[in-house]
Scaffold this active site. Structure first.
Site, PDB file in Angstrom:
ATOM      1  N   LYS A 148       0.128  -3.475  10.768  1.00  0.00           N
ATOM      2  CA  LYS A 148       1.069  -2.582  10.070  1.00  0.00           C
ATOM      3  C   LYS A 148       0.267  -1.555   9.283  1.00  0.00           C
ATOM      4  O   LYS A 148      -0.745  -1.888   8.665  1.00  0.00           O
ATOM      5  CB  LYS A 148       1.997  -3.372   9.147  1.00  0.00           C
ATOM      6  CG  LYS A 148       2.930  -2.476   8.318  1.00  0.00           C
ATOM      7  CD  LYS A 148       4.114  -3.236   7.727  1.00  0.00           C
ATOM      8  CE  LYS A 148       3.817  -3.998   6.455  1.00  0.00           C
ATOM      9  NZ  LYS A 148       3.304  -3.172   5.337  1.00  0.00           N
ATOM     10  N   GLU A 180      10.860   0.520   2.733  1.00  0.00           N
ATOM     11  CA  GLU A 180      10.786  -0.157   1.436  1.00  0.00           C
ATOM     12  C   GLU A 180      11.434   0.689   0.344  1.00  0.00           C
ATOM     13  O   GLU A 180      11.106   1.874   0.171  1.00  0.00           O
ATOM     14  CB  GLU A 180       9.308  -0.447   1.084  1.00  0.00           C
ATOM     15  CG  GLU A 180       9.169  -1.154  -0.258  1.00  0.00           C
ATOM     16  CD  GLU A 180       7.801  -1.799  -0.478  1.00  0.00           C
ATOM     17  OE1 GLU A 180       6.981  -1.840   0.457  1.00  0.00           O
ATOM     18  OE2 GLU A 180       7.567  -2.264  -1.609  1.00  0.00           O
TER      19      GLU A 180
HETATM   20  O1  KIV Z   1       2.248  -6.106   1.709  1.00  0.00           O
HETATM   21  C1  KIV Z   1       3.428  -6.484   1.807  1.00  0.00           C
HETATM   22  O2  KIV Z   1       3.810  -7.587   1.398  1.00  0.00           O
HETATM   23  C2  KIV Z   1       4.390  -5.558   2.408  1.00  0.00           C
HETATM   24  C3  KIV Z   1       5.836  -5.901   2.325  1.00  0.00           C
HETATM   25  C4  KIV Z   1       6.334  -5.674   0.952  1.00  0.00           C
HETATM   26  C5  KIV Z   1       6.642  -5.181   3.329  1.00  0.00           C
HETATM   27  O3  KIV Z   1       4.000  -4.562   2.936  1.00  0.00           O
END
Ligand code: KIV
Length: 273
Positions: free
Chosen positions: A122, A191
């Protein structure tokens, strides 16, 4: 004995998440950072486990996600992936490992995939990180996007308040979400944005949209494990639902342990050799 409400215990893939969106089945996602917790969460039937760079906050005690390194994310990713048999495991690329240079982004993503055995990575951002996302995708690595409140940019925002309330920022978010879909991301996290905007984006994309603080109109939800288990007393934003008070349960257990030692109640005759 652990229980699992899921009926289909085959490994979750990006293809399956796409089918879940088409079928209107909501996607459940939660963070994890270590073997023991990941095993419990996977056995409970979670669809996606995110090894978030929120590890920087909840595991290391930093005030932002910026300090965590690629090596540290790989350590957490490895520990989680080793525990998981069902969930799709996604690992965050940390701040500084992908923004400036698409070749560096590719190398960071390859290290994560090779060394952790996770399923996807991600990245935070839209058009500004397009080249990095595209380069990673060319190596066959699935990419999840992340828009709205992107904590790696906290120093630019200066606040953790709701993003994209103004028209211009909302328009950019819509265009970034479309771009991430077009270039091949398999899902996007939104988010802390207005629920109405998140719903609009979810309905306009064919890839799954996972929300955190983005209302009920997205295709799935994600929370930070420590927050939803009540391990993080000081953090109580409106979007957070607490499913347990583990902080209290653990404090009680530790107090009882201390008391039993002090009173010489522990160990008893059955607890020795
Ligand atoms: O790092 C994380 O926990 C996240 C979530 C809040 C989506 O990116």
């Amino acid at each position: 004995m652990s229980t699992n409400t899921q009926t289909d215990n085959r490994k979750v893939t990006t293809l399956r998440l796409s089918a879940m969106k088409q079928a209107g089945e909501k996607i459940a996602m939660l963070t994890a950072y270590d073997y023991t917790m990941a095993k419990i969460i996977d056995e409970a039937g979670m669809d996606v486990i995110l090894v978030g760079d929120s590890a920087s906050n909840v595991m290391a005690g930093n005030t932002t996600t910026l300090p965590i390194t690629l090596d540290q994310m790989i350590y957490h990713g490895k520990s989680v992936a080793r525990a998981v048999t069902r969930a799709l495991v996604v690992v965050d690329l940390p701040f500084g490992s992908y923004q400036g240079d698409s070749m560096e982004a590719l190398h960071s993503a390859i290290r994560i995939m090779k060394e952790t055995h996770a399923d996807a990575v991600k990245l935070e951002g839209g058009a500004e990180i397009r080249a990095s996302v595209e380069r990673i995708l060319t190596a066959g690595i699935p990419v999840m996007g992340h828009l709205g409140l992107t904590p790696q940019s906290i120093n630019k925002f200066g606040t953790y308040a709701v993003r994209a309330k103004e028209e211009a920022e909302a328009a950019k978010l819509i265009s970034d979400a479309k771009l991430l879909e077009e270039i091949g991301c398999f899902a996007v996290v939104l988010e802390k944005i207005p629920a109405i905007l998140a719903k609009q984006v979810s309905e306009s994309l064919s890839i799954p949209v996972i929300g955190i603080g983005a209302g009920g109109g997205t295709d799935g939800q994600v929370l930070v494990m420590h927050d939803m288990l009540g391990l993080n007393k000081g953090f109580s934003p409106r979007f957070l639902r607490r499913y347990a008070d583990m902080g209290k349960i653990m404090n009680d257990a530790v107090q009882n342990y201390i008391a039993d030692i002090k009173s010489s109640d522990f160990p008893n005759e059955n607890e020795q050799y």
